[in-house]
Design an enzyme around this catalytic site. Structure first.
Site, mmCIF file in Angstrom:
data_model
loop_
_atom_site.group_PDB
_atom_site.id
_atom_site.type_symbol
_atom_site.label_atom_id
_atom_site.label_comp_id
_atom_site.label_asym_id
_atom_site.label_seq_id
_atom_site.Cartn_x
_atom_site.Cartn_y
_atom_site.Cartn_z
ATOM 1 N N GLY A 16 31.159 -57.317 -29.106
ATOM 2 C CA GLY A 16 31.362 -58.208 -30.236
ATOM 3 C C GLY A 16 31.023 -57.510 -31.537
ATOM 4 C CG ASN A 43 22.361 -64.954 -33.998
ATOM 5 O OD1 ASN A 43 22.911 -65.185 -35.075
ATOM 6 N ND2 ASN A 43 21.335 -64.137 -33.886
ATOM 7 C CD GLN A 54 24.742 -66.373 -29.506
ATOM 8 O OE1 GLN A 54 24.596 -67.264 -28.675
ATOM 9 N NE2 GLN A 54 24.235 -65.155 -29.353
ATOM 10 C CB SER A 80 30.365 -60.426 -27.174
ATOM 11 O OG SER A 80 29.724 -59.416 -26.440
ATOM 12 C CG HIS A 99 26.734 -59.593 -23.425
ATOM 13 N ND1 HIS A 99 25.395 -59.839 -23.670
ATOM 14 C CD2 HIS A 99 27.257 -59.239 -24.616
ATOM 15 C CE1 HIS A 99 25.135 -59.631 -24.943
ATOM 16 N NE2 HIS A 99 26.240 -59.268 -25.545
ATOM 17 C CB THR A 136 40.024 -44.070 -21.321
ATOM 18 O OG1 THR A 136 40.535 -42.775 -21.608
ATOM 19 C CG2 THR A 136 40.487 -44.523 -19.947
ATOM 20 C CB CYS A 142 7.205 -60.006 -35.074
ATOM 21 S SG CYS A 142 6.789 -60.889 -36.590
#
Length: 394
Positions: free
Chosen positions: A74, A154, A182, A202, A204, A240, A328
């Protein structure tokens, strides 16, 4: 429950579904030919890619499969959309519009383009994380090339009014891109109904493989190439092709589209159960993001007087995997730019927790989460001088 890993971080990544893995397997071990080759196992790979392209086009409501381009992520799709539009549109101007709460794949790309001489306007959001379409229209100038607004955030899950913004862009003859990474697999997406020119997803994020993405490019939109070196993806994206990944992404998106309503209902119910339990059991909690216009499985809350990282570490000891609204854990001492953009002071933003639910999560796991959070927050507040001062002040 403590011996079991309980995963509440599906916005970061999802597992690969068994059906998706099975669809990919032959292209690792049997159908391994290069899709650019003319012999049979090359041609069969080419057919698999084109079949996947048709599937993705259908799932996203594209006018034709040729509008679908496969990428390595993404992030790559976002980079291609922005850089490609910017460099292709330099004769018109050098102005780009985006929002203050975009993913770094957009915001960092915009910062790069600023160093290349482009001008970027960051549209603010309200306290629920919503972009006002009127603000976008006010920001458009004669030299504006592209507007890029994410479909859903997100961190806080807020869903943006993409269709209204796209209509404004069309009126002003400005390209409209949306980072839907998202959103894909969680809410319905139809690129023609939305009116966007470019859209990124994306694999995943919806139970497909990592390292796979898609950029939808509406027919007639001209972009400069991002990656050079070969004729793949109709001379638009060299390299490829990742045939197993492409097949897996298409299969995952197809399953997500077919099962979308049931998926939405399950995640929504889990989120509401978690929110209700947290609000009833733990005082001084703030919900971040829009109450209704949000992704079904996203719950972002701030616990006053405690640090989000401390909560995360203690949850991890109890087998629960989640993420913080603060950056953080990435080595920065600054809280999330998203939480600051919606108006949270630093001390509250630092006490934020993002929980994102998935298809394998259960009500029992949610109840265990609430029990753990109530215990952890109480323990941390007992050690907090800020909380002690607050109690004395009451």
């Amino acid at each position: 429950m403590q011996d079991k890993v309980i995963y509440f971080d599906h916005a970061a990544t999802t597992y690969v579904k068994t059906e998706v893995f099975e669809a990919m397997k032959p292209y690792f071990t049997q159908e391994y030919g290069n899709a650019s080759s003319i012999y049979s196992i090359g041609r069969s790979n080419r057919k698999a890619i084109e079949d996947a392209r048709s599937t993705v086009a259908k799932c996203l409501g594209a006018a034709e499969p040729s509008e679908i381009y496969f990428t390595g992520s993404g992030t790559e799709a976002n980079n291609w959309a922005l850089k490609g539009a910017a460099f292709a549109g330099r004769k018109k101007g050098k102005h780009i519009i985006t929002s203050a709460i975009e993913h770094p794949a957009i915001s960092e790309t915009c910062e790069f383009l600023k160093r290349e001489g482009f001008d970027v306007t960051y549209i603010p959001v309200d306290e629920e994380g919503l972009v006002n379409p009127a603000d976008v229209e006010k920001a458009i100038r004669p030299d504006t090339i592209i507007v890029s607004i994410m479909m859903a955030n997100n961190e806080i899950g807020t869903i943006q009014p993409i269709k209204e913004i796209a209509e404004i862009c069309k009126k002003h003859k400005v390209l409209m891109h949306s980072d839907a990474v998202q959103a894909a697999g969680n809410i319905r997406i139809n690129v023609q109904e939305l009116g966007v020119d470019l859209l990124s997803i994306s694999g995943h994020k919806f139970y497909g493989p990592k390292g796979t993405g898609v950029l939808y490019i509406r027919k007639g939109v001209r972009l400069e190439n991002l990656i050079h070196g070969g004729h793949q993806e109709r001379n638009k994206r060299a390299g490829t092709e990742n045939v197993p990944g492409i097949v897996g992404l298409a299969k995952a998106l197809e399953l997500a589209t077919i099962n979308l309503d049931a998926h939405y209902e399950k995640l929504y119910n889990l989120r509401e159960r978690a929110l209700k339990g947290i609000m009833e059991r733990i005082p001084h909690v703030r919900l971040n993001g829009h109450r209704e216009k949000r992704l079904p499985g996203n719950l972002n809350v701030s616990f006053k007087f405690v640090e989000g990282e401390s909560i995360l570490l203690m949850l991890d000891m109890k087998g629960i995997k989640a993420s913080s609204g603060s950056a953080c854990t990435s080595g920065s001492l600054d809280p999330s730019h998203v939480l600051l953009a919606i108006g949270l002071p630093h001390e509250i933003a630092h006490g934020s927790l993002r929980l994102t639910f998935g298809e394998q999560n259960t009500e029992e796991e949610v109840d265990y989460l609430v029990d753990c959070l109530a215990e952890i927050v109480e323990k941390l507040r007992k050690m907090s001088p800020l909380y002690e001062d607050f109690i004395k002040g009451e």
